[in-house]
Design an enzyme around this catalytic site. Sequence first.
Site, PDB file in Angstrom:
ATOM      1  N   LYS A  94      -0.581   4.917  -0.424  1.00 56.17           N
ATOM      2  CA  LYS A  94       0.720   4.674  -0.230  1.00 56.17           C
ATOM      3  C   LYS A  94       1.507   5.937   0.205  1.00 56.17           C
ATOM      4  O   LYS A  94       2.660   5.831   1.025  1.00 56.17           O
ATOM      5  CB  LYS A  94       1.390   4.401  -1.667  1.00 56.17           C
ATOM      6  CG  LYS A  94       1.034   2.927  -2.069  1.00 56.17           C
ATOM      7  CD  LYS A  94       2.164   2.403  -3.181  1.00 56.17           C
ATOM      8  CE  LYS A  94       1.916   0.831  -3.272  1.00 56.17           C
ATOM      9  NZ  LYS A  94       0.721   0.735  -4.274  1.00 56.17           N
ATOM     10  N   GLU A 116      12.579   0.490  -4.969  1.00 47.49           N
ATOM     11  CA  GLU A 116      12.140  -0.160  -6.393  1.00 47.49           C
ATOM     12  C   GLU A 116      10.698   0.271  -6.758  1.00 47.49           C
ATOM     13  O   GLU A 116       9.966   0.679  -5.698  1.00 47.49           O
ATOM     14  CB  GLU A 116      12.424  -1.788  -6.350  1.00 47.49           C
ATOM     15  CG  GLU A 116      11.133  -2.278  -5.580  1.00 47.49           C
ATOM     16  CD  GLU A 116      11.126  -1.954  -4.134  1.00 47.49           C
ATOM     17  OE1 GLU A 116      11.907  -1.742  -3.479  1.00 47.49           O
ATOM     18  OE2 GLU A 116       9.795  -2.439  -3.474  1.00 47.49           O
ATOM     19  N   SER A 382      -8.735   1.925  -1.673  1.00 46.80           N
ATOM     20  CA  SER A 382      -7.288   2.351  -1.326  1.00 46.80           C
ATOM     21  C   SER A 382      -6.672   3.457  -2.431  1.00 46.80           C
ATOM     22  O   SER A 382      -5.703   4.021  -2.260  1.00 46.80           O
ATOM     23  CB  SER A 382      -6.508   1.007  -1.653  1.00 46.80           C
ATOM     24  OG  SER A 382      -6.563   0.340  -2.703  1.00 46.80           O
TER      25      SER A 382
HETATM   26  C1  LIG Z   1       0.062  -0.453  -4.556  1.00 50.74           C
HETATM   27  C2  LIG Z   1      -1.589  -0.593  -4.090  1.00 50.74           C
HETATM   28  C3  LIG Z   1      -2.036  -1.536  -3.595  1.00 50.74           C
HETATM   29  C4  LIG Z   1      -1.409  -2.828  -3.184  1.00 50.74           C
HETATM   30  O1  LIG Z   1      -0.640  -2.629  -1.995  1.00 50.74           O
HETATM   31  P1  LIG Z   1      -0.885  -2.973  -0.555  1.00 50.74           P
HETATM   32  O2  LIG Z   1       0.193  -2.725   0.144  1.00 50.74           O
HETATM   33  O3  LIG Z   1      -1.503  -4.468  -0.616  1.00 50.74           O
HETATM   34  O4  LIG Z   1      -2.008  -1.950  -0.034  1.00 50.74           O
HETATM   35  C5  LIG Z   1      -3.754  -1.419  -3.445  1.00 50.74           C
HETATM   36  N1  LIG Z   1      -3.946  -0.220  -3.742  1.00 50.74           N
HETATM   37  C6  LIG Z   1      -3.592   0.666  -4.457  1.00 50.74           C
HETATM   38  C7  LIG Z   1      -4.581   1.778  -4.848  1.00 50.74           C
HETATM   39  C8  LIG Z   1      -2.204   0.617  -4.609  1.00 50.74           C
HETATM   40  O5  LIG Z   1      -1.667   1.761  -5.253  1.00 50.74           O
END
Ligand SMILES: *Cc1c(COP(=O)(O)O)cnc(C)c1O
Length: 401
Positions: A94, A116, A382
């Site tokens: 993010k 938000e 992610s």
């Molecule tokens: C917020 C988040 C997501 C989901 O958000 P996307 O916009 O779909 O990527 C996925 N993985 C992590 C670690 C997150 O913090």
Amino acid sequence: MSENYFKKYPSKDGYFQEYGGAYLPPVLEEEMKKINDAYFAISKSHNFISELRSIRKHYQGRPTPVYYCNRLSEKYGGRIYLKREDLNHTGAHKLNHCMGEALLAKYMGKKKLIAETGAGQHGVALATAAAYFGLECEIHMGEVDIAKEHPNVVRMKILGAKVVPVSFGLKTLKEAVDSAFEAYLKDPVNSIYCIGSVVGPHPFPMMVRDFQHIIGIEAREQFFDMTGELPDSVVACVGGGSNAMGIFSGFLEDKEVNLYGIEPAGRSLEVGENAATITLGKPGVIHGFKCYLLQNEKGEPAPVYSVASGLDYPGVGPEHSMLHDMKRVKYDYAYDKETIDAFFELSRMEGIIPALESAHAVAYALKLAKTEPKTSILVNLSGRGDKDIDFVMENWGKDYL
Ligand SMILES: *Cc1c(COP(=O)(O)O)cnc(C)c1O
């Protein structure tokens, strides 16, 4: 496809074929247009590009590595690789778009970032970016979420952000969005709204994708350097879809690379038990844009659930909606149970505790690895799972220890 693809999508007014756009009251329409113009003017400038490049390298720690999972691959048969966004500063992807949005805010002369947050992940990343640039930061959060996500509330406060509790309606993410938009409308000259995924009205789905594109650029080159070829498959979890768009955008042109977007099937495929938007939804409008949407008969957003709070959104990015219709990406799903299994499997086989969101992609990759021996699979990891450990132990600890 790549050059042409990015020129073609979104269209000038923000459409990915029939999806996207900006379904907004006139006041906001004006503001979105200003942000769009500023983005095109500034983001192509030498100063902006070199400052963002420097931030990524010296502050975020990019490029994040691609890692080959030795033990996991041996056990499951396929070759499994991870793009380590969990090693990006703050522990998830993010920050890639938050630093981009905050840098744009700085160039536009804005003083305050407003957003938000649901689980608090976007709030923490944005508060981090605000601290870096010396901007004010105001995060709107439902009172229910504030009680649930205490550590992230504390993090935001330590980072100097103001957390605004939202006490109307269900007191969760949807009301937090309404509250943040209201605050933004009171002072659109000095503040900017920073969206947390490839969702919302144009230009946000495009801007957030462009800021996340770095994942795909790095991953493609790193994978090729390591193996001399491209991966057979790329797998990412999909909530709003920013991490998935980030890595997919590096491979869209490579027709031989299969792309898989994995949605949360939660407890079951019944209404209210999941957030498998593309799998189970129909086109509709939410938060100012058109996309696949989980909805009731009246077209209102349906209740959603996921074990990973970062994935429980009834809509999805407009670009994913288009890529599904085009059949360039296959959207599939993973249940809670498979996700928790994958969470422990990656922790114990590789010493990497994944975020529950990312564990959905890992779960799917393990299935692919079993069905197709020798196949190469690149998973976008992610985020890291530190934020989830108490929750996992409370609910599943006794089954795994
Ligand atoms: C917020 C988040 C997501 C989901 O958000 P996307 O916009 O779909 O990527 C996925 N993985 C992590 C670690 C997150 O913090």
